[in-house]
Write a protein that holds these residues in place. Structure first.
Motif, PDB file in Angstrom:
ATOM      1  N   GLY A  47      32.471  -3.082  16.111  1.00 16.28           N
ATOM      2  CA  GLY A  47      33.068  -3.241  14.798  1.00 16.28           C
ATOM      3  C   GLY A  47      33.781  -1.988  14.319  1.00 16.28           C
ATOM      4  N   ARG A  48      34.288  -2.094  13.110  1.00 16.68           N
ATOM      5  CA  ARG A  48      35.041  -1.003  12.501  1.00 16.68           C
ATOM      6  C   ARG A  48      34.885  -1.135  10.997  1.00 16.68           C
ATOM      7  NH1 ARG A  48      40.164   1.761  13.602  1.00 16.68           N
ATOM      8  NH2 ARG A  48      41.233   2.056  11.637  1.00 16.68           N
ATOM      9  N   GLU A  49      34.751  -0.008  10.318  1.00 15.26           N
ATOM     10  CA  GLU A  49      34.647  -0.047   8.871  1.00 15.26           C
ATOM     11  C   GLU A  49      36.015  -0.206   8.241  1.00 15.26           C
ATOM     12  OE1 GLU A  49      32.409   3.258   7.380  1.00 15.26           O
ATOM     13  OE2 GLU A  49      30.535   2.388   8.078  1.00 15.26           O
ATOM     14  N   ALA A  50      36.051  -0.980   7.158  1.00 13.27           N
ATOM     15  CA  ALA A  50      37.275  -1.184   6.396  1.00 13.27           C
ATOM     16  C   ALA A  50      36.894  -1.249   4.913  1.00 13.27           C
ATOM     17  CB  ALA A  50      37.970  -2.457   6.828  1.00 13.27           C
ATOM     18  N   ASP A  51      37.845  -0.887   4.073  1.00 10.22           N
ATOM     19  CA  ASP A  51      37.588  -0.880   2.629  1.00 10.22           C
ATOM     20  C   ASP A  51      37.236  -2.259   2.084  1.00 10.22           C
ATOM     21  OD1 ASP A  51      38.005   1.856   2.384  1.00 10.22           O
ATOM     22  OD2 ASP A  51      40.138   1.621   1.945  1.00 10.22           O
ATOM     23  N   ASP A  52      37.930  -3.288   2.596  1.00 11.43           N
ATOM     24  CA  ASP A  52      37.705  -4.651   2.122  1.00 11.43           C
ATOM     25  C   ASP A  52      38.264  -5.643   3.141  1.00 11.43           C
ATOM     26  OD1 ASP A  52      40.493  -4.635   1.750  1.00 11.43           O
ATOM     27  OD2 ASP A  52      40.328  -4.276  -0.400  1.00 11.43           O
ATOM     28  N   VAL A  53      38.186  -6.913   2.803  1.00  9.28           N
ATOM     29  CA  VAL A  53      38.653  -7.968   3.703  1.00  9.28           C
ATOM     30  C   VAL A  53      40.142  -7.800   4.000  1.00  9.28           C
ATOM     31  CG1 VAL A  53      39.039 -10.449   3.908  1.00  9.28           C
ATOM     32  CG2 VAL A  53      36.894  -9.601   2.983  1.00  9.28           C
ATOM     33  N   ASN A  54      40.934  -7.477   2.999  1.00  9.02           N
ATOM     34  CA  ASN A  54      42.376  -7.322   3.217  1.00  9.02           C
ATOM     35  C   ASN A  54      42.678  -6.201   4.204  1.00  9.02           C
ATOM     36  OD1 ASN A  54      43.128  -9.435   1.510  1.00  9.02           O
ATOM     37  ND2 ASN A  54      43.045  -8.107  -0.283  1.00  9.02           N
ATOM     38  N   ALA A  55      41.948  -5.106   4.123  1.00  6.80           N
ATOM     39  CA  ALA A  55      42.141  -4.004   5.077  1.00  6.80           C
ATOM     40  C   ALA A  55      41.728  -4.431   6.480  1.00  6.80           C
ATOM     41  CB  ALA A  55      41.355  -2.775   4.632  1.00  6.80           C
ATOM     42  N   ALA A  56      40.683  -5.229   6.588  1.00  8.55           N
ATOM     43  CA  ALA A  56      40.247  -5.730   7.898  1.00  8.55           C
ATOM     44  C   ALA A  56      41.311  -6.652   8.499  1.00  8.55           C
ATOM     45  CB  ALA A  56      38.916  -6.472   7.769  1.00  8.55           C
ATOM     46  N   ILE A  57      41.907  -7.497   7.683  1.00  7.30           N
ATOM     47  CA  ILE A  57      42.950  -8.405   8.169  1.00  7.30           C
ATOM     48  C   ILE A  57      44.187  -7.611   8.585  1.00  7.30           C
ATOM     49  CG2 ILE A  57      44.546 -10.230   7.458  1.00  7.30           C
ATOM     50  CD1 ILE A  57      42.178 -11.349   5.774  1.00  7.30           C
ATOM     51  N   THR A  58      44.527  -6.590   7.832  1.00  8.59           N
ATOM     52  CA  THR A  58      45.657  -5.729   8.197  1.00  8.59           C
ATOM     53  C   THR A  58      45.406  -5.084   9.552  1.00  8.59           C
ATOM     54  OG1 THR A  58      46.234  -5.312   5.896  1.00  8.59           O
ATOM     55  CG2 THR A  58      46.998  -3.692   7.511  1.00  8.59           C
ATOM     56  N   HIS A  59      44.183  -4.616   9.782  1.00  6.96           N
ATOM     57  CA  HIS A  59      43.841  -4.011  11.069  1.00  6.96           C
ATOM     58  C   HIS A  59      43.927  -5.060  12.193  1.00  6.96           C
ATOM     59  CE1 HIS A  59      42.128  -1.346  14.003  1.00  6.96           C
ATOM     60  NE2 HIS A  59      41.188  -2.237  14.269  1.00  6.96           N
ATOM     61  N   ALA A  60      43.474  -6.272  11.927  1.00  6.10           N
ATOM     62  CA  ALA A  60      43.544  -7.337  12.930  1.00  6.10           C
ATOM     63  C   ALA A  60      44.997  -7.644  13.282  1.00  6.10           C
ATOM     64  CB  ALA A  60      42.837  -8.589  12.431  1.00  6.10           C
ATOM     65  N   ARG A  61      45.873  -7.642  12.290  1.00  8.02           N
ATOM     66  CA  ARG A  61      47.303  -7.883  12.562  1.00  8.02           C
ATOM     67  C   ARG A  61      47.869  -6.788  13.465  1.00  8.02           C
ATOM     68  NH1 ARG A  61      48.513  -9.582   6.476  1.00  8.02           N
ATOM     69  NH2 ARG A  61      48.214 -11.825   6.699  1.00  8.02           N
ATOM     70  N   TYR A  62      47.499  -5.542  13.173  1.00  8.77           N
ATOM     71  CA  TYR A  62      47.949  -4.435  14.027  1.00  8.77           C
ATOM     72  C   TYR A  62      47.426  -4.600  15.445  1.00  8.77           C
ATOM     73  CZ  TYR A  62      47.974   0.089  16.245  1.00  8.77           C
ATOM     74  OH  TYR A  62      48.121   1.101  17.160  1.00  8.77           O
ATOM     75  N   MET A  63      46.138  -4.914  15.576  1.00  8.03           N
ATOM     76  CA  MET A  63      45.553  -5.113  16.906  1.00  8.03           C
ATOM     77  C   MET A  63      46.274  -6.221  17.660  1.00  8.03           C
ATOM     78  SD  MET A  63      41.450  -4.883  16.195  1.00  8.03           S
ATOM     79  CE  MET A  63      41.061  -5.390  17.860  1.00  8.03           C
TER      80      MET A  63
END
Length: 84
Positions: free
Chosen positions: A20-36
């Motif tokens: 896993g990876r820490e993110a500020d919130d759900v939106n930041a996690a989704i942004t990271h998933a888009r980058y990945m």
């Protein structure tokens, strides 16, 4: 910050994220998933494969909170199976 997990599904292969990876919130996690997903599909394309891929985002409790996909991705590929 919360921890999120990013499971990559491409073709017949799945990579289940155990760290896993820490993110500020759900939106930041989704942004990271888009980058990945951009990175993954770029690598697949570079190797001459299909860009059919998606990333499932899970929270710390294992609940799926989002699916990020490229057009034409089939989310039924292997999302229902975890490694044993």
């Amino acid at each position: 910050m919360s921890r999120y997990f990013f499971d990559i599904h491409a073709g017949n292969l799945s990579d289940w994220d155990g760290e896993g990876r820490e993110a500020d919130d759900v939106n930041a996690a989704i942004t990271h998933a888009r980058y990945m997903l951009e990175v993954v599909t770029g690598e697949i394309s570079r190797r001459g494969g299909s860009q059919r891929a998606f990333i499932s985002v899970r929270d710390i409790g294992g609940l799926s909170i989002a699916t990020v996909l490229v057009p034409g991705a089939d989310t039924r590929q292997r999302a229902d199976r975890k490694p044993t």
